[in-house]
Design a protein around this motif. Structure first.
Motif, PDB file in Angstrom:
ATOM      1  N   ASP A  16       1.037   0.218 -11.915  1.00 40.29           N
ATOM      2  CA  ASP A  16       2.264   0.976 -12.162  1.00 40.29           C
ATOM      3  C   ASP A  16       2.617   1.858 -10.961  1.00 40.29           C
ATOM      4  O   ASP A  16       1.798   2.667 -10.517  1.00 40.29           O
ATOM      5  CB  ASP A  16       2.095   1.838 -13.415  1.00 40.29           C
ATOM      6  N   LYS A  18       4.634   4.326 -10.871  1.00 38.93           N
ATOM      7  CA  LYS A  18       4.825   5.733 -11.229  1.00 38.93           C
ATOM      8  C   LYS A  18       3.520   6.519 -11.202  1.00 38.93           C
ATOM      9  O   LYS A  18       3.534   7.738 -11.178  1.00 38.93           O
ATOM     10  CB  LYS A  18       5.470   5.843 -12.608  1.00 38.93           C
ATOM     11  N   PRO A  37       6.839  11.308 -13.049  1.00 39.99           N
ATOM     12  CA  PRO A  37       8.061  10.981 -13.776  1.00 39.99           C
ATOM     13  C   PRO A  37       9.139  12.040 -13.580  1.00 39.99           C
ATOM     14  O   PRO A  37       8.861  13.155 -13.141  1.00 39.99           O
ATOM     15  CB  PRO A  37       7.615  10.960 -15.231  1.00 39.99           C
ATOM     16  N   GLN A  38      10.340  11.673 -13.909  1.00 40.62           N
ATOM     17  CA  GLN A  38      11.451  12.615 -13.848  1.00 40.62           C
ATOM     18  C   GLN A  38      11.596  13.400 -15.153  1.00 40.62           C
ATOM     19  O   GLN A  38      12.117  14.501 -15.158  1.00 40.62           O
ATOM     20  CB  GLN A  38      12.756  11.873 -13.545  1.00 40.62           C
ATOM     21  N   THR A  39      11.142  12.815 -16.271  1.00 39.53           N
ATOM     22  CA  THR A  39      11.301  13.464 -17.574  1.00 39.53           C
ATOM     23  C   THR A  39      10.031  13.287 -18.412  1.00 39.53           C
ATOM     24  O   THR A  39       9.197  12.428 -18.127  1.00 39.53           O
ATOM     25  CB  THR A  39      12.473  12.856 -18.361  1.00 39.53           C
ATOM     26  N   HIS A  40       9.929  14.085 -19.470  1.00 38.03           N
ATOM     27  CA  HIS A  40       8.823  13.945 -20.417  1.00 38.03           C
ATOM     28  C   HIS A  40       8.906  12.605 -21.136  1.00 38.03           C
ATOM     29  O   HIS A  40       7.882  12.015 -21.474  1.00 38.03           O
ATOM     30  CB  HIS A  40       8.839  15.087 -21.429  1.00 38.03           C
ATOM     31  N   ASP A  41      10.121  12.137 -21.367  1.00 34.38           N
ATOM     32  CA  ASP A  41      10.294  10.837 -22.031  1.00 34.38           C
ATOM     33  C   ASP A  41       9.687   9.712 -21.206  1.00 34.38           C
ATOM     34  O   ASP A  41       9.115   8.772 -21.756  1.00 34.38           O
ATOM     35  CB  ASP A  41      11.775  10.550 -22.289  1.00 34.38           C
ATOM     36  N   GLU A  42       9.797   9.800 -19.894  1.00 35.10           N
ATOM     37  CA  GLU A  42       9.201   8.775 -19.036  1.00 35.10           C
ATOM     38  C   GLU A  42       7.683   8.757 -19.174  1.00 35.10           C
ATOM     39  O   GLU A  42       7.066   7.696 -19.142  1.00 35.10           O
ATOM     40  CB  GLU A  42       9.578   8.999 -17.569  1.00 35.10           C
ATOM     41  N   VAL A  43       7.078   9.929 -19.329  1.00 34.40           N
ATOM     42  CA  VAL A  43       5.629   9.995 -19.527  1.00 34.40           C
ATOM     43  C   VAL A  43       5.274   9.308 -20.838  1.00 34.40           C
ATOM     44  O   VAL A  43       4.334   8.510 -20.905  1.00 34.40           O
ATOM     45  CB  VAL A  43       5.116  11.454 -19.522  1.00 34.40           C
ATOM     46  N   THR A  44       6.022   9.616 -21.885  1.00 33.38           N
ATOM     47  CA  THR A  44       5.779   9.000 -23.183  1.00 33.38           C
ATOM     48  C   THR A  44       5.883   7.487 -23.087  1.00 33.38           C
ATOM     49  O   THR A  44       5.018   6.759 -23.588  1.00 33.38           O
ATOM     50  CB  THR A  44       6.773   9.537 -24.232  1.00 33.38           C
ATOM     51  N   GLU A  45       6.928   7.005 -22.436  1.00 29.25           N
ATOM     52  CA  GLU A  45       7.116   5.559 -22.283  1.00 29.25           C
ATOM     53  C   GLU A  45       5.970   4.943 -21.492  1.00 29.25           C
ATOM     54  O   GLU A  45       5.470   3.875 -21.861  1.00 29.25           O
ATOM     55  CB  GLU A  45       8.446   5.266 -21.590  1.00 29.25           C
ATOM     56  N   LEU A  46       5.552   5.599 -20.436  1.00 24.97           N
ATOM     57  CA  LEU A  46       4.470   5.073 -19.604  1.00 24.97           C
ATOM     58  C   LEU A  46       3.176   4.976 -20.412  1.00 24.97           C
ATOM     59  O   LEU A  46       2.495   3.950 -20.399  1.00 24.97           O
ATOM     60  CB  LEU A  46       4.269   5.960 -18.381  1.00 24.97           C
TER      61      LEU A  46
END
Length: 102
Positions: A16, A18, A37-46
């Protein structure tokens, strides 16, 4: 389990873009990795994209850049020095007033 979850998860983490760095602790079933990541959502997705995410324990903690923290600390020091100078000026003023009374 190894073929279905562990190996694909390790390969996913290794490949990955990221993920800026990380790895597993030697002789332990634990590891750490740093993501950008740019957002917390990106961390969750990752994390949720890793096949073994539900089986592995996890903890997410935001980090700040060293340079950002250094700037913050400098501002705090400047503020404290400024307050210290103000207190010194107040003390001098009080001493001057007390000395002029006598």
């Amino acid at each position: 389990m190894r073929e279905e979850f562990i190996i694909p998860s390790l390969e996913r983490l290794e490949g990955d873009d990221k993920i800026r760095g990380g790895g597993l602790f030697v002789l332990a079933r634990a590891g750490v990795f740093v993501v950008g990541p740019q957002t917390h959502d990106e961390v969750t997705e990752l994390v949720r994209a890793v096949p073994a995410w539900a089986a592995w324990g996890r903890s997410v903690a935001p980090l700040e850049r060293f340079a950002n923290r250094a700037e913050l600390e400098k501002k705090i020091v400047r503020g404290l020095r400024s307050q210290g100078k103000m207190m010194d000026n107040r003390r001098r003023l009080c001493r001057t007033r007390q000395a002029s009374r006598f």
